[in-house]
Scaffold this active site. Structure first.
Site, mmCIF file in Angstrom:
data_model
loop_
_atom_site.group_PDB
_atom_site.id
_atom_site.type_symbol
_atom_site.label_atom_id
_atom_site.label_comp_id
_atom_site.label_asym_id
_atom_site.label_seq_id
_atom_site.Cartn_x
_atom_site.Cartn_y
_atom_site.Cartn_z
ATOM 1 N N TYR A 1 -12.276 -2.537 -3.957
ATOM 2 C CA TYR A 1 -12.817 -2.703 -2.599
ATOM 3 C C TYR A 1 -14.349 -2.671 -2.583
ATOM 4 C CZ TYR A 1 -8.292 -2.524 -0.184
ATOM 5 O OH TYR A 1 -7.038 -2.810 0.303
ATOM 6 N N LYS B 1 0.827 -1.211 0.000
ATOM 7 C CA LYS B 1 0.000 0.000 0.000
ATOM 8 C C LYS B 1 0.864 1.266 0.000
ATOM 9 C CE LYS B 1 -3.965 -2.277 2.262
ATOM 10 N NZ LYS B 1 -4.998 -2.176 3.351
ATOM 11 N N GLU C 1 -9.359 -10.995 -7.753
ATOM 12 C CA GLU C 1 -8.445 -9.864 -7.533
ATOM 13 C C GLU C 1 -7.246 -9.910 -8.479
ATOM 14 O OE1 GLU C 1 -9.548 -9.256 -2.789
ATOM 15 O OE2 GLU C 1 -7.515 -9.847 -3.353
ATOM 16 N N HIS D 1 -2.063 -5.462 1.452
ATOM 17 C CA HIS D 1 -3.324 -6.176 1.244
ATOM 18 C C HIS D 1 -2.990 -7.605 0.839
ATOM 19 C CE1 HIS D 1 -7.174 -7.466 -0.442
ATOM 20 N NE2 HIS D 1 -6.447 -7.967 -1.429
HETATM 21 P P1 RTP Z 1 -6.847 -6.249 3.259
HETATM 22 O O1 RTP Z 1 -8.163 -6.591 2.623
HETATM 23 O O2 RTP Z 1 -6.382 -4.841 2.935
HETATM 24 O O3 RTP Z 1 -5.807 -7.278 3.010
HETATM 25 O O4 RTP Z 1 -7.019 -6.237 4.837
HETATM 26 P P2 RTP Z 1 -7.844 -7.223 5.736
HETATM 27 O O5 RTP Z 1 -8.404 -8.360 4.928
HETATM 28 O O6 RTP Z 1 -6.963 -7.543 6.885
HETATM 29 O O7 RTP Z 1 -9.019 -6.288 6.228
HETATM 30 P P3 RTP Z 1 -10.485 -6.063 5.594
HETATM 31 O O8 RTP Z 1 -11.470 -6.370 6.646
HETATM 32 O O9 RTP Z 1 -10.610 -6.747 4.265
HETATM 33 O O10 RTP Z 1 -10.469 -4.492 5.383
HETATM 34 C C1 RTP Z 1 -9.864 -3.901 4.260
HETATM 35 C C2 RTP Z 1 -9.047 -2.717 4.686
HETATM 36 O O11 RTP Z 1 -9.908 -1.709 5.178
HETATM 37 C C3 RTP Z 1 -9.279 -1.028 6.249
HETATM 38 N N1 RTP Z 1 -10.095 -1.143 7.445
HETATM 39 N N2 RTP Z 1 -10.304 -0.153 8.229
HETATM 40 N N3 RTP Z 1 -11.210 1.505 10.337
HETATM 41 C C4 RTP Z 1 -11.560 0.215 10.300
HETATM 42 O O12 RTP Z 1 -12.241 -0.289 11.162
HETATM 43 C C5 RTP Z 1 -11.085 -0.593 9.217
HETATM 44 N N4 RTP Z 1 -11.333 -1.864 9.054
HETATM 45 C C6 RTP Z 1 -10.702 -2.219 7.910
HETATM 46 C C7 RTP Z 1 -7.935 -1.646 6.478
HETATM 47 O O13 RTP Z 1 -6.936 -0.873 5.824
HETATM 48 C C8 RTP Z 1 -8.065 -3.001 5.828
HETATM 49 O O14 RTP Z 1 -6.821 -3.462 5.388
HETATM 50 MG MG MG Z 2 -9.548 -8.082 3.166
#
Ligand code: RTP
Ligand code: MG
Length: 141
Positions: free
Chosen positions: A51, A11, A128, A117
């Site tokens: 997203y 990122k 993706e 990510h």
């Molecule tokens: P990613 O998709 O980026 O690999 O991350 P992840 O699976 O660990 O998390 P995901 O639930 O898919 O969320 C995507 C991205 O959104 C941001 N996020 N912010 N403020 C919040 O509560 C929150 N929750 C998620 C994060 O940057 C996350 O990587």
């Molecule tokens: Mg994710």
């Protein structure tokens, strides 16, 4: 064990920190091969499309703003259990909860600027990878 592919994005925060090489070393150290790679500065439409699954979430707008704030490094990784192996290397979404030695523990600042990510399942990985790379630009090896 199954040979899988997963989509990884370094990122904008981690690209700005100049740790692309250190993150690639972790992929290689865990047996993951880079089979496609390109740098891009995503448009708003590209980031929103990528997203789309999070569209209704309260963090969607901030997530998109962050993802278009600078260039990203996008790669497809291939290896045994690549999806889970990559998620293990990444650590928890919130770097404060990420295990020591993971990419997010070492390089991420916050839940928004969280360095990487990684796809979360075989179905999403396939979608993706195809979102960013035509089949002719993925080099299985
Ligand atoms: P990613 O998709 O980026 O690999 O991350 P992840 O699976 O660990 O998390 P995901 O639930 O898919 O969320 C995507 C991205 O959104 C941001 N996020 N912010 N403020 C919040 O509560 C929150 N929750 C998620 C994060 O940057 C996350 O990587
Ligand atoms: Mg994710």
């Amino acid at each position: 064990m199954a040979i899988e592919r997963t989509l990884s994005i370094i990122k904008p925060d981690a690209v700005a920190k100049n740790v692309i090489g250190q993150i690639y070393s972790r992929f290689e150290g865990a047996g993951l091969k880079v089979v496609a790679s390109r740098m891009a500065h995503l448009s708003r439409a590209e980031a929103e499309g990528f997203y789309a699954v999070h569209k209704a979430r309260p963090f969607f707008k901030d997530l998109v703003e962050f993802m278009i704030s600078g260039p990203v490094m996008i790669q497809a990784l291939e290896g045994e259990n690549a999806i889970a192996v990559n998620r293990e290397l990444m650590g928890a979404t919130n770097p404060k909860e990420a295990a020591a030695g993971t990419i997010r523990a070492d390089f991420a600042e916050s839940i928004d600027a969280n360095a990487v990510h990684g796809s979360d399942a075989p179905e999403t990985a396939a979608v993706e990878i195809a979102y960013f790379f035509p089949a002719s630009q993925v080099f299985s090896r």
